[in-house]
Design a protein around this motif. Structure first.
Motif, PDB file in Angstrom:
ATOM      1  N   PRO A  31       0.739  -1.151   0.000  1.00 45.19           N
ATOM      2  CA  PRO A  31      -0.039   0.193  -0.079  1.00 45.19           C
ATOM      3  C   PRO A  31       0.772   1.390  -0.010  1.00 45.19           C
ATOM      4  O   PRO A  31       2.073   1.223   0.607  1.00 45.19           O
ATOM      5  CB  PRO A  31      -0.820  -0.137   1.151  1.00 45.19           C
ATOM      6  N   SER A  32       0.336   2.303  -0.213  1.00 49.78           N
ATOM      7  CA  SER A  32       0.812   3.491  -0.130  1.00 49.78           C
ATOM      8  C   SER A  32      -0.101   4.205   1.004  1.00 49.78           C
ATOM      9  O   SER A  32      -1.631   4.016   1.061  1.00 49.78           O
ATOM     10  CB  SER A  32       0.605   4.467  -1.517  1.00 49.78           C
ATOM     11  N   PHE A  34      -1.168   7.472   3.796  1.00 44.04           N
ATOM     12  CA  PHE A  34      -0.892   8.619   4.047  1.00 44.04           C
ATOM     13  C   PHE A  34      -1.828   9.209   5.456  1.00 44.04           C
ATOM     14  O   PHE A  34      -2.732   8.721   5.868  1.00 44.04           O
ATOM     15  CB  PHE A  34      -1.549   9.856   3.070  1.00 44.04           C
ATOM     16  N   TYR A  36      -3.614  12.611   6.763  1.00 42.73           N
ATOM     17  CA  TYR A  36      -4.234  14.144   6.336  1.00 42.73           C
ATOM     18  C   TYR A  36      -4.899  14.563   7.441  1.00 42.73           C
ATOM     19  O   TYR A  36      -5.258  13.872   8.392  1.00 42.73           O
ATOM     20  CB  TYR A  36      -5.238  13.873   5.064  1.00 42.73           C
ATOM     21  N   LEU A  44      -8.337  19.570   3.559  1.00 48.63           N
ATOM     22  CA  LEU A  44      -7.627  18.610   3.712  1.00 48.63           C
ATOM     23  C   LEU A  44      -6.147  18.969   3.438  1.00 48.63           C
ATOM     24  O   LEU A  44      -5.849  19.302   2.482  1.00 48.63           O
ATOM     25  CB  LEU A  44      -8.042  17.232   3.067  1.00 48.63           C
ATOM     26  N   LEU A  46      -2.302  17.572   3.478  1.00 45.92           N
ATOM     27  CA  LEU A  46      -1.242  16.334   3.731  1.00 45.92           C
ATOM     28  C   LEU A  46      -0.359  16.675   4.606  1.00 45.92           C
ATOM     29  O   LEU A  46       0.337  17.435   4.435  1.00 45.92           O
ATOM     30  CB  LEU A  46      -0.723  15.897   2.177  1.00 45.92           C
ATOM     31  N   LYS A  49       3.470  10.901   3.876  1.00 47.60           N
ATOM     32  CA  LYS A  49       3.230   9.789   3.213  1.00 47.60           C
ATOM     33  C   LYS A  49       4.151   8.761   3.208  1.00 47.60           C
ATOM     34  O   LYS A  49       5.299   9.039   3.335  1.00 47.60           O
ATOM     35  CB  LYS A  49       2.964  10.190   1.692  1.00 47.60           C
ATOM     36  N   THR A  51       5.596   5.571   0.788  1.00 49.55           N
ATOM     37  CA  THR A  51       5.385   5.153  -0.682  1.00 49.55           C
ATOM     38  C   THR A  51       6.626   4.238  -0.731  1.00 49.55           C
ATOM     39  O   THR A  51       7.131   4.049  -1.695  1.00 49.55           O
ATOM     40  CB  THR A  51       5.239   6.165  -1.710  1.00 49.55           C
ATOM     41  N   SER A  52       6.848   3.413   0.226  1.00 50.61           N
ATOM     42  CA  SER A  52       7.782   2.239   0.139  1.00 50.61           C
ATOM     43  C   SER A  52       9.224   2.520   0.159  1.00 50.61           C
ATOM     44  O   SER A  52      10.122   1.529  -0.160  1.00 50.61           O
ATOM     45  CB  SER A  52       7.746   1.555  -1.079  1.00 50.61           C
ATOM     46  N   PHE A  90      -6.879  12.068   9.479  1.00 50.10           N
ATOM     47  CA  PHE A  90      -7.467  10.855   8.594  1.00 50.10           C
ATOM     48  C   PHE A  90      -6.351  10.034   8.074  1.00 50.10           C
ATOM     49  O   PHE A  90      -5.317  10.612   7.601  1.00 50.10           O
ATOM     50  CB  PHE A  90      -8.455  11.388   7.292  1.00 50.10           C
ATOM     51  N   SER A  95      -4.651   1.819  -3.152  1.00 52.01           N
ATOM     52  CA  SER A  95      -4.475   0.672  -3.604  1.00 52.01           C
ATOM     53  C   SER A  95      -3.650   0.704  -4.881  1.00 52.01           C
ATOM     54  O   SER A  95      -3.364   1.538  -5.669  1.00 52.01           O
ATOM     55  CB  SER A  95      -5.853  -0.016  -4.061  1.00 52.01           C
ATOM     56  N   ILE A 102      -8.886   5.387  -2.993  1.00 51.73           N
ATOM     57  CA  ILE A 102      -8.589   5.893  -2.053  1.00 51.73           C
ATOM     58  C   ILE A 102      -9.511   5.773  -0.755  1.00 51.73           C
ATOM     59  O   ILE A 102     -10.712   5.858  -0.981  1.00 51.73           O
ATOM     60  CB  ILE A 102      -8.311   7.384  -2.251  1.00 51.73           C
ATOM     61  N   ILE A 103      -8.900   4.976   0.270  1.00 54.38           N
ATOM     62  CA  ILE A 103      -9.627   4.465   1.311  1.00 54.38           C
ATOM     63  C   ILE A 103      -9.245   5.446   2.583  1.00 54.38           C
ATOM     64  O   ILE A 103      -8.314   5.602   2.912  1.00 54.38           O
ATOM     65  CB  ILE A 103      -9.561   3.082   1.644  1.00 54.38           C
ATOM     66  N   PHE A 104     -10.548   6.170   3.200  1.00 54.25           N
ATOM     67  CA  PHE A 104     -10.233   6.978   4.446  1.00 54.25           C
ATOM     68  C   PHE A 104     -10.532   6.245   5.541  1.00 54.25           C
ATOM     69  O   PHE A 104     -11.688   5.440   5.741  1.00 54.25           O
ATOM     70  CB  PHE A 104     -11.204   8.007   4.322  1.00 54.25           C
TER      71      PHE A 104
ATOM     72  N   TYR B  35     -15.568  13.275  -2.903  1.00 55.58           N
ATOM     73  CA  TYR B  35     -15.818  12.754  -1.634  1.00 55.58           C
ATOM     74  C   TYR B  35     -16.787  13.770  -0.920  1.00 55.58           C
ATOM     75  O   TYR B  35     -16.677  14.928  -1.225  1.00 55.58           O
ATOM     76  CB  TYR B  35     -14.645  12.609  -0.871  1.00 55.58           C
ATOM     77  N   LYS B 104       3.103   3.845  -7.128  1.00 55.31           N
ATOM     78  CA  LYS B 104       3.216   4.606  -5.866  1.00 55.31           C
ATOM     79  C   LYS B 104       2.695   6.025  -6.384  1.00 55.31           C
ATOM     80  O   LYS B 104       3.307   6.473  -7.462  1.00 55.31           O
ATOM     81  CB  LYS B 104       4.406   4.585  -5.168  1.00 55.31           C
TER      82      LYS B 104
END
Lengths: 114, 118
Positions: A31-32, A34, A36, A44, A46, A49, A51-52, A90, A95, A102-104, B35, B104
């Motif tokens: 995953p990535s 984050f 917020y 919102l 940022l 984050k 990112t691997s 948040f 994915s 984008i899953i919150f 959203y 990414k």
């Protein structure tokens, strides 16, 4: 499938004490992740984050988070809380597959006590 | 580089009226998301465009909501007729596709449109 769980809906800390906001994720892919922040009546922003690259990620305003794959966690921390940190936070996961979802998380409201 | 821009920043309308929200994504971003956050509750997904196509509109609450992205650039979200429960903050985000980006990427969010239906 992706999901993210913020374990606390509200967290209260005294000014000058450490902050810990917890986030666990579930992902079929790498995953990535984050964090917020939303201040009252603001958009919102940022914070940081993952990112691997490095598993310990530093963000703005002294916040940082550590990606722990074995624990599927991405907790947000700050050594010393400031009154201006009072806001809602948040945790977000995106994915890797073609869905680009984008899953919150449900959010954690951070209260700072004087 | 300009960020994601949303218009208007605030809108107050009467129940039954129509409101159109606009989102201008970052140039070149194929993905565009809507959203909303209603009354301090969790942020809910509405829909996802890839270019001009609706990839996923499973979060649209009902047929009073219509989203378009003609030409794959900016998007509009129309609420007609507006109801009291539509009040909230509507966020737009854009991103490049993860495929071809090493998997990414990040989403860039607009400042949101605060909609108040009275």
């Amino acid at each position: 499938a992706q999901s993210v769980t913020q374990l606390d809906s509200h967290v209260s800390v005294s000014e000058g004490t450490p902050v810990l906001l917890r986030c666990n994720y579930s992902s079929s892919y790498s995953p990535s992740l984050f964090w917020y922040v939303q201040h009252p009546n603001k958009g919102l922003q940022l914070l940081l984050k993952y990112t691997s690259a490095a598993t310990l990620v530093k963000g703005i305003n002294g916040f940082e988070a550590e990606f722990k794959k074995s624990e599927t966690s991405f907790h947000l921390t700050k050594p010393s809380a400031h009154m201006s940190d009072a806001a809602e936070y948040f945790c977000v996961v995106t994915s890797l597959n073609r869905d680009d979802k984008i899953i919150f998380g449900k959010g954690t409201r951070l209260h700072i006590l004087p | 580089e300009a960020g994601v821009t949303q218009f208007p920043s605030h809108s107050v309308i009467e129940k039954g009226q129509t409101v159109t929200l606009r989102c201008d994504p970052i140039s070149g971003h194929d993905n565009l998301y809507w959203y909303r956050r209603v009354m301090g509750k969790e942020i809910k997904f509405l829909l996802h465009f890839v270019k001009e196509s609706k990839q996923d509109e499973s979060g649209m609450p009902n047929n009073r909501f219509l989203a378009e992205r003609t030409g794959g650039t900016y998007s509009t979200l129309k609420v007609q007729p507006a109801e009291l429960e539509d009040s909230g903050v509507y966020f737009c985000a854009s991103s490049q596709p993860t495929v071809g980006q090493g998997g990414k990427t990040e989403a860039f969010f607009g400042q949101g449109t605060r909609l108040t239906v009275v």
